[in-house]
Scaffold this motif. Sequence first.
Motif, PDB file in Angstrom:
ATOM      1  N   GLU A 107       0.580  -1.086  -0.068  1.00 43.98           N
ATOM      2  CA  GLU A 107      -0.042   0.051  -0.061  1.00 43.98           C
ATOM      3  C   GLU A 107       0.751   1.261   0.024  1.00 43.98           C
ATOM      4  OE1 GLU A 107      -3.342   0.661   1.074  1.00 43.98           O
ATOM      5  OE2 GLU A 107      -4.133  -1.049   1.738  1.00 43.98           O
ATOM      6  N   HIS A 111       0.973   3.901  -3.060  1.00 47.22           N
ATOM      7  CA  HIS A 111       0.787   5.278  -2.731  1.00 47.22           C
ATOM      8  C   HIS A 111      -0.809   5.399  -2.048  1.00 47.22           C
ATOM      9  CE1 HIS A 111       4.391   7.193  -3.697  1.00 47.22           C
ATOM     10  NE2 HIS A 111       4.444   6.897  -4.553  1.00 47.22           N
ATOM     11  N   THR A 112      -1.331   4.097  -2.056  1.00 44.57           N
ATOM     12  CA  THR A 112      -2.839   3.990  -1.363  1.00 44.57           C
ATOM     13  C   THR A 112      -2.918   4.099   0.281  1.00 44.57           C
ATOM     14  OG1 THR A 112      -2.561   1.751  -1.391  1.00 44.57           O
ATOM     15  CG2 THR A 112      -3.459   2.793  -3.337  1.00 44.57           C
ATOM     16  N   GLU A 114      -1.745   6.386   2.362  1.00 47.52           N
ATOM     17  CA  GLU A 114      -2.051   7.659   2.790  1.00 47.52           C
ATOM     18  C   GLU A 114      -3.609   7.901   2.660  1.00 47.52           C
ATOM     19  OE1 GLU A 114       0.674  10.835   1.292  1.00 47.52           O
ATOM     20  OE2 GLU A 114      -0.985  12.534   1.651  1.00 47.52           O
ATOM     21  N   THR A 115      -4.176   7.602   1.718  1.00 45.47           N
ATOM     22  CA  THR A 115      -5.559   7.540   1.410  1.00 45.47           C
ATOM     23  C   THR A 115      -6.248   6.704   2.481  1.00 45.47           C
ATOM     24  OG1 THR A 115      -5.132   7.371  -0.889  1.00 45.47           O
ATOM     25  CG2 THR A 115      -7.310   7.692  -0.469  1.00 45.47           C
ATOM     26  N   LEU A 116      -5.954   5.606   3.019  1.00 47.78           N
ATOM     27  CA  LEU A 116      -6.214   4.861   3.802  1.00 47.78           C
ATOM     28  C   LEU A 116      -6.355   5.646   5.200  1.00 47.78           C
ATOM     29  CD1 LEU A 116      -7.762   2.231   3.651  1.00 47.78           C
ATOM     30  CD2 LEU A 116      -5.639   1.383   4.488  1.00 47.78           C
ATOM     31  N   LEU A 117      -5.136   6.482   5.623  1.00 45.16           N
ATOM     32  CA  LEU A 117      -4.832   7.012   6.550  1.00 45.16           C
ATOM     33  C   LEU A 117      -5.986   8.166   6.822  1.00 45.16           C
ATOM     34  CD1 LEU A 117      -1.068   6.758   6.937  1.00 45.16           C
ATOM     35  CD2 LEU A 117      -2.727   5.500   8.371  1.00 45.16           C
ATOM     36  N   TYR A 118      -6.501   8.591   5.710  1.00 50.04           N
ATOM     37  CA  TYR A 118      -7.528   9.887   5.848  1.00 50.04           C
ATOM     38  C   TYR A 118      -8.902   9.427   5.981  1.00 50.04           C
ATOM     39  CZ  TYR A 118      -3.849  13.131   3.794  1.00 50.04           C
ATOM     40  OH  TYR A 118      -2.759  13.715   3.470  1.00 50.04           O
ATOM     41  N   LEU A 261       4.279   7.722   6.567  1.00 49.56           N
ATOM     42  CA  LEU A 261       4.214   8.361   5.333  1.00 49.56           C
ATOM     43  C   LEU A 261       5.428   8.834   4.895  1.00 49.56           C
ATOM     44  CD1 LEU A 261       0.911  10.338   5.668  1.00 49.56           C
ATOM     45  CD2 LEU A 261       1.554   8.405   4.549  1.00 49.56           C
TER      46      LEU A 261
ATOM     47  N   MET B  53      -1.952  14.269   9.632  1.00 49.75           N
ATOM     48  CA  MET B  53      -1.036  13.193   9.481  1.00 49.75           C
ATOM     49  C   MET B  53       0.332  13.569  10.157  1.00 49.75           C
ATOM     50  SD  MET B  53      -2.091  11.061   7.174  1.00 49.75           S
ATOM     51  CE  MET B  53      -4.076  10.923   7.724  1.00 49.75           C
ATOM     52  N   HIS B  76     -10.735  13.575   9.835  1.00 50.08           N
ATOM     53  CA  HIS B  76     -11.105  12.736   8.705  1.00 50.08           C
ATOM     54  C   HIS B  76     -12.479  12.456   8.401  1.00 50.08           C
ATOM     55  CE1 HIS B  76      -6.771  11.205   9.496  1.00 50.08           C
ATOM     56  NE2 HIS B  76      -6.739  12.324   9.229  1.00 50.08           N
ATOM     57  N   HIS B  85      -0.119  12.123  -3.423  1.00 47.49           N
ATOM     58  CA  HIS B  85       0.252  10.760  -2.835  1.00 47.49           C
ATOM     59  C   HIS B  85      -0.911   9.990  -2.321  1.00 47.49           C
ATOM     60  CE1 HIS B  85       4.507  12.060  -2.928  1.00 47.49           C
ATOM     61  NE2 HIS B  85       4.521  11.147  -3.829  1.00 47.49           N
ATOM     62  N   ALA B  86      -2.199  10.560  -2.455  1.00 44.61           N
ATOM     63  CA  ALA B  86      -3.166   9.661  -2.030  1.00 44.61           C
ATOM     64  C   ALA B  86      -3.921   9.056  -3.052  1.00 44.61           C
ATOM     65  CB  ALA B  86      -4.079  10.833  -1.067  1.00 44.61           C
ATOM     66  N   GLN B  87      -3.557   7.968  -3.615  1.00 46.88           N
ATOM     67  CA  GLN B  87      -3.945   7.162  -4.634  1.00 46.88           C
ATOM     68  C   GLN B  87      -5.330   6.252  -4.206  1.00 46.88           C
ATOM     69  OE1 GLN B  87      -2.878   8.084  -7.898  1.00 46.88           O
ATOM     70  NE2 GLN B  87      -1.816   9.793  -6.955  1.00 46.88           N
ATOM     71  N   TYR B  89      -6.939   2.275  -5.524  1.00 43.52           N
ATOM     72  CA  TYR B  89      -6.622   0.787  -5.921  1.00 43.52           C
ATOM     73  C   TYR B  89      -6.972   0.541  -7.158  1.00 43.52           C
ATOM     74  CZ  TYR B  89      -6.439   0.776  -0.874  1.00 43.52           C
ATOM     75  OH  TYR B  89      -6.182   0.876   0.325  1.00 43.52           O
ATOM     76  N   TYR B 101     -14.315   3.169  -0.161  1.00 41.55           N
ATOM     77  CA  TYR B 101     -14.149   4.374   0.848  1.00 41.55           C
ATOM     78  C   TYR B 101     -15.436   4.915   1.455  1.00 41.55           C
ATOM     79  CZ  TYR B 101      -9.312   4.605  -0.870  1.00 41.55           C
ATOM     80  OH  TYR B 101      -7.986   4.164  -1.157  1.00 41.55           O
TER      81      TYR B 101
END
Lengths: 262, 341
Positions: A107, A111-112, A114-118, A261, B53, B76, B85-87, B89, B101
């Motif tokens: 992950e 770079h996925t 970071e999205t999960l952490l949001y 990160l 973060m 959040h 960097h927030a990609q 899947y 999500y």
Amino acid sequence: MKSAIYAIIRKDIRSVTSNRQLFLPILLIPLIMIVVLPTMFVVTVRFVPEEAGDLDALLSLLPVSALDGGAEQALIQIILNNILPVFFLIIPIMTSSVMAAGSFVGEKEKHTLETLLYCPLPLGRIFYAKIMASFLMSMMVSLLSFAVMLAFMETELFILFGALTVPSLNWLIMLFLLSPAVSLIAITLIVRGSAKAQTMEESQQKAVLLILPLMLLIVGQFSGVLLVSGWLLLILALACGAAAWFLMRGCRKRFTCESLLK
Amino acid sequence: MKSIVTNSITKIYPGGNRAVSGLSLSLNQGEVYGFLGPNGAGKTTTVKILTGMLSPSEGNCEVMGIDPSAEPEKIHAISGVITEHAQMYDNLTGLENLLFYGSLFGLDRNCAQSRGLGLLRQLDLEEAADRRLSAYSTGMRQRLSLARALIHRPKVLFLDEPTSGLDPESARNVNRLIRDLALKEGVTVFLCTHQLRYAQEICTRYGLIEKGSLLASGTLDELRRTVSPRFTVKIRAGHISPDMISRLGLRRSGSDAKDSAEIPDNRQEENRGSYREGSDKETSKETGTVWLETEVESEEEIPGLVHQIVSEGGKIFHVSACLPSLEDIYFSLTAGKEGLK
């Protein structure tokens, strides 16, 4: 929050099963361990003459009563209940480390993470979900592998010897105590290294350390130094369980979003 | 109510890199705040601090009254974030990503599905809903990221370069969507971008940051006053005597000196009530018009000026205020140059 955790578990399992590069070793290694290896052992016992004496050292570890049914039966028992469990341990170690590497470092690599952490989940819950995904995958593969191995081996035994062999209590200890504990250790080692590791391959290297003690057990058995008995498996399971618990306790505290990160 | 407040936040990374230095901001609800600055200015670090973060090394901040470093998950839950960097899947389809999500934000499947499809439609991704993300172009990924950030109807949006990689039409659509969210739903938008033209279209206030420090902050007019308190008004007029020119404090513009009717300045012109003829040069020669210019402090002075010219027998053909664009202000401030005039 539960539905979010289930969603992460489902997604992580699907991520691995839909990735040929990751899923192939998960399928291939068990296939060797549960089909090729037992078949080689069974065929060897059936066709290699008893006089060859290669397994004398191993047989000498058995109690005299175990040899009542003949050396062939004794060897089959040893292979199924003492030797194969040790080889079998490679399956949960490998599955859980591939899963954990994909789930944590993969992950990060894509770079996925970071999205999960949001998402509105505490970091600890995200970790828990990811550890559960790797653990469940490892358990599923282990149990399925055991079922397939048993079906193959019993079929071969019936064809070659005209008799079936019942797996001993060792397998219960293996499948439900040692295998879960070792899986958790492998996952934790990967997770602990995930903050620093930049690639999945890099993170999987640590899990290789777990294979080394297995090698010692295998060599120990073939050279007649020790026999992996139910008691030994139980002691190992308890020791590994305790180690997994300690490793996991310290694991979560090592991480913050900031460290992940980097 | 203040949506975002930062009090002298400073972020020093391990190794001593000071990414943000004493940054103080205050954003009202429903505001679209353009956070502008060059690469490495500290924009993304600020977004990461505001979303929990990263923890600030000094100072504190609040988003909707919540401290991000103390309760990041609460932040959040009410915010949507897009960063480079927030990609998402690649092995999931666009819709599956949104459903995933959605479930993380506590939406049930039906709700996430209808919301997700609605957003895909709004962002022109409806046809690609069932396509795997690996087949998406950069622009499509960027639009899907916006859909992902909006899936749970956030109150605050943190957008780091939301229009990068988008074609002009998509960028305009995205901007329209962001503006509507702020206007109609009261969503506060913290927009980090290099694309100043798009920023000027939608932002209500701006903050210009360089090397971690805020250079200036305010509305476009406030920023204009920061770089230059006065601006130029260009007038093309006929029947103008030299006496009138000096009496009204006007001067012949450079373009007139070159006998050209084109406005030479590349600054933004806000043509309020002005008109242009098809062939200015010809008209200029035939009617004897001249290009004049003067400097004023506010647009309020323009009607009086025009009135005076007309009342003294002059004819007005064109009036334009040469206001510095956001780009001018940005370069003026970041390059440390003097104001525009």
